[in-house]
Design an enzyme around this catalytic site. Sequence first.
Site, PDB file in Angstrom:
ATOM      1  N   HIS A 128      29.140  16.473 -18.786  1.00  0.00           N
ATOM      2  CA  HIS A 128      28.781  17.051 -17.491  1.00  0.00           C
ATOM      3  C   HIS A 128      29.905  17.922 -16.928  1.00  0.00           C
ATOM      4  O   HIS A 128      29.665  18.753 -16.055  1.00  0.00           O
ATOM      5  CB  HIS A 128      28.384  15.957 -16.490  1.00  0.00           C
ATOM      6  N   ASP A 158      27.373  11.537 -22.693  1.00  0.00           N
ATOM      7  CA  ASP A 158      28.235  12.282 -21.777  1.00  0.00           C
ATOM      8  C   ASP A 158      29.625  12.541 -22.361  1.00  0.00           C
ATOM      9  O   ASP A 158      30.640  12.367 -21.687  1.00  0.00           O
ATOM     10  CB  ASP A 158      28.361  11.545 -20.438  1.00  0.00           C
ATOM     11  N   SER A 238      36.834  12.642 -14.085  1.00  0.00           N
ATOM     12  CA  SER A 238      35.862  12.557 -15.159  1.00  0.00           C
ATOM     13  C   SER A 238      36.436  13.136 -16.439  1.00  0.00           C
ATOM     14  O   SER A 238      37.027  14.202 -16.431  1.00  0.00           O
ATOM     15  CB  SER A 238      34.595  13.335 -14.806  1.00  0.00           C
TER      16      SER A 238
END
Length: 384
Positions: A128, A158, A238
Site C-alpha cells: 500500500h 501487503d 508502514s
Amino acid sequence: MAIGSALLAAAATTTALWLAGSFDREVVQITEVVEVREFAEVPEPQKTSPQLPDTTASSVPGPSPAPPDSTVATTIPLFAPTDLVAVVASRAIPSIVTVQNLDGEFGQAGSGSGVIIRSDGFIVTNHHVIDGADTLKVIMSDGLSYPAELVGSDSLMDIAVLKVRADDLPHIRFGSMERLRTGEPAIAVGNPLGLDGGPSVTAGVISAFDRSLVTNPLTGESLYGLLQTDAPITRGSSGGALLDVHGRLLGITTAIGLSDVGAEGLGFAVPANLVERIVDDLMSEGEVRHAFLGIRGSSAFSELTDGVESPLGVEVNLLEESAIGRAGAQDGDVIVALDGVPVRSMPLLVARLRSYRAGDSITVTVQRDDETLDLDMTLDRYPS
C-alpha cells in the site's frame, strides 16, 4: 503517504487500521552482558545426634556443605534493557529507509518506510506504500536519495520489493519464528509521520500471534497470520522493521489499531517467515503463487456438555473449481489439520495456507461424521 485505514468490528467498538510499510535485513549480534552476583546467607548446619543408617532407604547423596564463610555466589548473565534497545537501534537504523510515492501530476502522494534486506540494494516495504506510484524514491538514513525500481508487489499480504542501484549497503537479516513466544521483546524501527531527521525507534513486546484484520470493509479484504505488538507504530512507519533482541527481522509493520477513542496501542506486522517466502517469489518470478483449496469455509465447533462448544476446524462448502473437491472432499466435511498441523478456525486455515505455494502437495485431514480421513492433494493457485 497517507496511510489507508480499515474498520474492524468487535462488539460495539469499531477499529480503524492504518496500513504501513517498510522492510529491512541485517544481523545484529548482542554480546554485551551484565554480571549480577547474588549472595545468599546460608545458616550453619545444626549439630544433631548421629543416627543409624536406614537400610530400607535408597542411597541418595545429600547436599554439599556450605563454604566456610557461609556465602554462595552465583553469576547470572543478563541484558541491560536500555543498552539492548540502544545497541539494536544503532545497528538497524542505517538499514531503514523512507519510501516516497511520487505522482507525476501532484508531486508526492505519500511516504512510508522500507527495510534494506540485501547489500546490493533490495528493499522490502508494504504494497500500500507503493500502490499507484508513477515514480518511487528511496531516502537513506544519511539523507542520500535514490530512484527506486519496483521489482514486484503482493497485495494479498501487503508486501512489495524495490531495487536501488547501490552496493555495500547495510542490511538486516531475517530472524526465526520457530521459538518466538508471546511476551518476548520487540523493537520497531521506521519513519513516522514523514518527519525529517531519519528513522525512529520504539520498543515493546510480541503481544500475540495469528491475528487477522479486515483492511477493506467494503470488499472484505483481510490480512491473516499477523504478529501483534505493543511497540508504538505510527503513520509513515508502514513497511518498517519489527526486530528481535539480536536485531534480526521478525516482521514488516503494516497496520495499527484505532478505535473511536483513538490509538489502542496495537501494532501489526507481517511475520518474517511469510515475508521471506513472498520476497523470494517476487525476486525470482515477479509474482507470488498463493495456494488455494477451492472452498468457502466457516469455523466449526463441537458441542461438549451443558452447551459448551469447542473449536473444531473449518466446515467445507466446495466451490465449482475445487482442488480439495477433486481430492475427495465433500460439502459438510470439517478440515481439522494441514500436514498434521491443527487448524481450528477459518482465519488460522488461511494463515496456514499462506505458507504454501500453488502446486505444492499437501495432506488435508477432514472429519466426516464420526470418521477421520487424510486427503492427499495438490494445491491450486489463488485466483487473482
